[in-house]
Design a protein around this motif. Sequence first.
Motif, PDB file in Angstrom:
ATOM      1  N   THR A 104      -9.303   4.974  11.579  1.00 35.30           N
ATOM      2  CA  THR A 104      -9.399   4.111  10.397  1.00 35.30           C
ATOM      3  C   THR A 104     -10.749   3.412  10.349  1.00 35.30           C
ATOM      4  O   THR A 104     -11.402   3.358   9.307  1.00 35.30           O
ATOM      5  CB  THR A 104      -8.259   3.052  10.416  1.00 35.30           C
ATOM      6  N   ARG A 145      -5.225  -8.625   2.184  1.00 36.71           N
ATOM      7  CA  ARG A 145      -5.649  -7.277   2.577  1.00 36.71           C
ATOM      8  C   ARG A 145      -7.114  -7.026   2.226  1.00 36.71           C
ATOM      9  O   ARG A 145      -7.541  -5.884   2.012  1.00 36.71           O
ATOM     10  CB  ARG A 145      -4.722  -6.242   1.961  1.00 36.71           C
ATOM     11  N   ASN A 186     -21.151   4.190  12.914  1.00 39.81           N
ATOM     12  CA  ASN A 186     -19.724   3.861  12.968  1.00 39.81           C
ATOM     13  C   ASN A 186     -19.005   4.651  14.060  1.00 39.81           C
ATOM     14  O   ASN A 186     -18.065   4.157  14.670  1.00 39.81           O
ATOM     15  CB  ASN A 186     -19.079   4.066  11.597  1.00 39.81           C
ATOM     16  N   THR A 189     -11.441  -5.664   6.197  1.00 40.63           N
ATOM     17  CA  THR A 189     -11.703  -6.293   7.504  1.00 40.63           C
ATOM     18  C   THR A 189     -13.151  -6.072   7.929  1.00 40.63           C
ATOM     19  O   THR A 189     -13.692  -6.828   8.709  1.00 40.63           O
ATOM     20  CB  THR A 189     -10.812  -5.697   8.615  1.00 40.63           C
ATOM     21  N   LEU A 202     -22.752   2.317  -0.321  1.00 41.97           N
ATOM     22  CA  LEU A 202     -23.406   1.069  -0.747  1.00 41.97           C
ATOM     23  C   LEU A 202     -24.919   1.183  -0.559  1.00 41.97           C
ATOM     24  O   LEU A 202     -25.708   0.781  -1.424  1.00 41.97           O
ATOM     25  CB  LEU A 202     -22.824  -0.107   0.058  1.00 41.97           C
ATOM     26  N   GLY A 251     -15.017   2.739   7.180  1.00 42.99           N
ATOM     27  CA  GLY A 251     -16.328   2.092   7.194  1.00 42.99           C
ATOM     28  C   GLY A 251     -17.506   3.006   6.967  1.00 42.99           C
ATOM     29  O   GLY A 251     -18.542   2.568   6.460  1.00 42.99           O
ATOM     30  N   LYS A 277       0.861  -1.180   0.000  1.00 41.67           N
ATOM     31  CA  LYS A 277       0.000   0.000   0.000  1.00 41.67           C
ATOM     32  C   LYS A 277       0.898   1.231   0.000  1.00 41.67           C
ATOM     33  O   LYS A 277       1.895   1.274   0.720  1.00 41.67           O
ATOM     34  CB  LYS A 277      -0.845   0.046   1.273  1.00 41.67           C
ATOM     35  N   PRO A 316     -18.463   0.988  -3.972  1.00 39.71           N
ATOM     36  CA  PRO A 316     -18.098   2.242  -3.279  1.00 39.71           C
ATOM     37  C   PRO A 316     -16.645   2.636  -3.528  1.00 39.71           C
ATOM     38  O   PRO A 316     -16.331   3.793  -3.728  1.00 39.71           O
ATOM     39  CB  PRO A 316     -18.353   1.921  -1.806  1.00 39.71           C
ATOM     40  N   ARG A 340      -1.583  -0.448  -5.734  1.00 36.64           N
ATOM     41  CA  ARG A 340      -0.461  -0.991  -4.959  1.00 36.64           C
ATOM     42  C   ARG A 340       0.823  -0.447  -5.576  1.00 36.64           C
ATOM     43  O   ARG A 340       0.793   0.094  -6.673  1.00 36.64           O
ATOM     44  CB  ARG A 340      -0.436  -2.523  -5.054  1.00 36.64           C
ATOM     45  N   SER A 347     -15.381  -6.034  -4.883  1.00 33.04           N
ATOM     46  CA  SER A 347     -15.878  -4.855  -4.161  1.00 33.04           C
ATOM     47  C   SER A 347     -15.210  -4.671  -2.803  1.00 33.04           C
ATOM     48  O   SER A 347     -15.062  -3.557  -2.323  1.00 33.04           O
ATOM     49  CB  SER A 347     -17.381  -4.952  -3.921  1.00 33.04           C
ATOM     50  N   PHE A 348     -14.865  -5.786  -2.156  1.00 29.06           N
ATOM     51  CA  PHE A 348     -14.201  -5.697  -0.859  1.00 29.06           C
ATOM     52  C   PHE A 348     -12.736  -6.122  -0.984  1.00 29.06           C
ATOM     53  O   PHE A 348     -12.095  -6.450  -0.008  1.00 29.06           O
ATOM     54  CB  PHE A 348     -14.922  -6.578   0.166  1.00 29.06           C
TER      55      PHE A 348
HETATM   56  C1  HEM Z   1     -19.724  -1.751   3.114  1.00 27.97           C
HETATM   57  C2  HEM Z   1     -18.924  -1.203   2.328  1.00 27.97           C
HETATM   58  C3  HEM Z   1     -17.431  -1.400   2.237  1.00 27.97           C
HETATM   59  C4  HEM Z   1     -16.733  -1.559   1.091  1.00 27.97           C
HETATM   60  C5  HEM Z   1     -17.303  -1.618  -0.313  1.00 27.97           C
HETATM   61  C6  HEM Z   1     -15.341  -1.696   1.459  1.00 27.97           C
HETATM   62  C7  HEM Z   1     -14.324  -1.885   0.545  1.00 27.97           C
HETATM   63  C8  HEM Z   1     -12.993  -2.055   0.876  1.00 27.97           C
HETATM   64  C9  HEM Z   1     -11.932  -2.263  -0.084  1.00 27.97           C
HETATM   65  C10 HEM Z   1     -12.091  -2.327  -1.599  1.00 27.97           C
HETATM   66  C11 HEM Z   1     -10.780  -2.379   0.607  1.00 27.97           C
HETATM   67  C12 HEM Z   1      -9.381  -2.589   0.026  1.00 27.97           C
HETATM   68  C13 HEM Z   1      -8.686  -1.242  -0.065  1.00 27.97           C
HETATM   69  C14 HEM Z   1      -7.302  -1.338  -0.663  1.00 27.97           C
HETATM   70  O1  HEM Z   1      -6.794  -2.420  -0.872  1.00 27.97           O
HETATM   71  O2  HEM Z   1      -6.707  -0.268  -0.925  1.00 27.97           O
HETATM   72  C15 HEM Z   1     -11.099  -2.250   2.008  1.00 27.97           C
HETATM   73  C16 HEM Z   1     -10.179  -2.327   3.029  1.00 27.97           C
HETATM   74  C17 HEM Z   1     -10.496  -2.087   4.336  1.00 27.97           C
HETATM   75  N1  HEM Z   1     -11.751  -1.854   4.862  1.00 27.97           N
HETATM   76 FE1  HEM Z   1     -13.491  -1.833   3.861  1.00 27.97          FE
HETATM   77  N2  HEM Z   1     -15.216  -1.605   2.805  1.00 27.97           N
HETATM   78  C18 HEM Z   1     -16.470  -1.436   3.339  1.00 27.97           C
HETATM   79  C19 HEM Z   1     -16.791  -1.320   4.671  1.00 27.97           C
HETATM   80  C20 HEM Z   1     -15.884  -1.316   5.683  1.00 27.97           C
HETATM   81  C21 HEM Z   1     -16.218  -1.198   7.074  1.00 27.97           C
HETATM   82  C22 HEM Z   1     -17.638  -1.083   7.634  1.00 27.97           C
HETATM   83  C23 HEM Z   1     -15.039  -1.171   7.749  1.00 27.97           C
HETATM   84  C24 HEM Z   1     -14.792  -1.058   9.217  1.00 27.97           C
HETATM   85  C25 HEM Z   1     -15.690  -0.788  10.063  1.00 27.97           C
HETATM   86  C26 HEM Z   1     -13.969  -1.325   6.798  1.00 27.97           C
HETATM   87  C27 HEM Z   1     -12.637  -1.372   7.106  1.00 27.97           C
HETATM   88  C28 HEM Z   1     -11.622  -1.643   6.201  1.00 27.97           C
HETATM   89  C29 HEM Z   1     -10.221  -1.750   6.575  1.00 27.97           C
HETATM   90  C30 HEM Z   1      -9.637  -1.580   7.968  1.00 27.97           C
HETATM   91  C31 HEM Z   1      -9.518  -2.055   5.412  1.00 27.97           C
HETATM   92  C32 HEM Z   1      -8.006  -2.287   5.273  1.00 27.97           C
HETATM   93  C33 HEM Z   1      -7.688  -3.761   5.400  1.00 27.97           C
HETATM   94  C34 HEM Z   1      -6.202  -4.033   5.257  1.00 27.97           C
HETATM   95  O3  HEM Z   1      -5.528  -3.355   4.470  1.00 27.97           O
HETATM   96  O4  HEM Z   1      -5.732  -4.952   5.925  1.00 27.97           O
HETATM   97  N3  HEM Z   1     -14.517  -1.404   5.553  1.00 27.97           N
HETATM   98  N4  HEM Z   1     -12.454  -2.052   2.136  1.00 27.97           N
END
Ligand code: HEM
Length: 499
Positions: free
Chosen positions: A297, A443, A180, A446, A309, A302, A94, A370, A376, A437-438
């Motif tokens: 964070t 990585r 949140n 979470t 979404l 989040g 990252k 979203p 990277r 999407s996630f």
């Molecule tokens: C519901 C819609 C959500 C979507 C679409 C989403 C999407 C993503 C995506 C695409 C990444 C990867 C980002 C990257 O690689 O640069 C990511 C990472 C992450 N998201 Fe989500 N996210 C959502 C909700 C949340 C929520 C609710 C939280 C926490 C409460 C959260 C916490 C994180 C964290 C901490 C990471 C970093 C993980 C890491 O690098 O180890 N996200 N998310």
Amino acid sequence: RAFARQGVRGPPYRFLAGSLPEAKQLLLAGRIGVAPLDAGCHDIMPILLPQFHKWVADYGRTFLFWIGPIPAVFSTDLQLIKQVLTDRTGLYQKDFMIPVLKFLFGNGVILINGDDWKRHRKVVLPAFNHEKIKSMSAVTAEVTKQMMQQWREQIDQSGGEEAAEIDMILAFNDLTSKINGRVAFGTSHEDVEEVIVLMREMQKLATAATLDAPILWYLPTRRNLHVRRLNKQLRSKIMSIMQARLAAKGANDNSGGGAGCGDDLLGLLLEAWTPQRRGSAAAETLTADEVIDECKTFFAAGQETTATLLVWAMFLLAVHPHWQDKVRDELLREFPAGDTAAGEAPTADVLAQLKLLHMVLLETSRLYPPIVYIQRRAAMDVVLGDIKVPKGTVISIPIAMLHRDKEIWGADADEFNPMRFEHGATKAAKDPKALLSFSLGPRVCTGQSFGIVEVQVVMAMILRKFSFSLSPKYVHKPKYLLSLTPKRGMPLIVKKLDG
Ligand code: HEM
């Protein structure tokens, strides 16, 4: 030249500015003076990422462009992207280039790399286990109930129309900020509301910075100075919440150690911070600054993503009323209104039965992810597919474009068809890992389970009590800043179903 020799072409390089001037030109040409799309059209790439849309047409699936002087390999080749995202050896790191983002997330798990990332992720992950998600969904339901009550009042004041126009962007950002914020910082401290306001302000500034020329990111502009001031205020407020939590729980007494700091994210983080643990050199300790960064964070990663979404899911149900009816029928069957109090929360068992709702959410996250785009950076010279990529090269991953690849998703890739997810996310496309999407790999998001449950709870509650249609004021011209957002809000006509 090294890339050209390997057959990887791309837009021309301009001294120091790289491809940015051409990108900006294409971006403006693709948006200004271009008519909005029909709301039923989900082929949004030509106006969302016009520069990449054109460069893919000109140079193919994988090409080279320049972020200023930094080379970037852009690819819509799923095999290459999977190679990057699933790497566990630290080859692709990252590297967020916009400094404001560093203030927004601090050294939280989303930005850091290597052993620090492993240590943080180990502390944070238990905050998302089944039991914790249950208590987070209770917070979600409580805040949603309040929002529904506000909607009722708005409708009642609308002069007997039984309907009101409500901007889903404002409503859902407010909703998820409260949810949140409470989950990240607790509810008991008087500073929590203020922290939420400051975090939202920081998000707005970070969003604005994404539009600046990179040189401005590093200068002492008014915005950058403001960000620094905000950050100072935020840190001191979060610190006082932490101190109060420790004092209240008697965490420093001889018997308790860090235990008993609370069952939420902050409690877990505090357990990893409390001085006794720090003395023990346990692998999973965090510094006070790191605890603050993880709280930030959690909120920043989040809040807006979940709101986004929700916004697009409600948009799609408003544009496809047939699906809105189907989802509502399923809801009323599995989660009957009956004699339950208005706005009562669905249990985990009920959510598990809401298959159509889940399919709609997956399809929403495919068509309107979203996070449209991630990146990277090669930590050393790497071989990506059969391309030799030098250390420092950015790898650009256009999630939203990959989600529209007709070779992977079929001829109807640009259409809203939740049925493609009838047999689950892994069976919806030619490749079981096509839904990004996630993200995926080590990585992966979470907060994925919490985010999905949060959206499901909100939608189950509101769809049971209200119907939604698109306001004629809506302009279908999505844009991408920190998340995917409509050009001028998402006004929907909200109607009470129970009189
Ligand atoms: C519901 C819609 C959500 C979507 C679409 C989403 C999407 C993503 C995506 C695409 C990444 C990867 C980002 C990257 O690689 O640069 C990511 C990472 C992450 N998201 Fe989500 N996210 C959502 C909700 C949340 C929520 C609710 C939280 C926490 C409460 C959260 C916490 C994180 C964290 C901490 C990471 C970093 C993980 C890491 O690098 O180890 N996200 N998310």
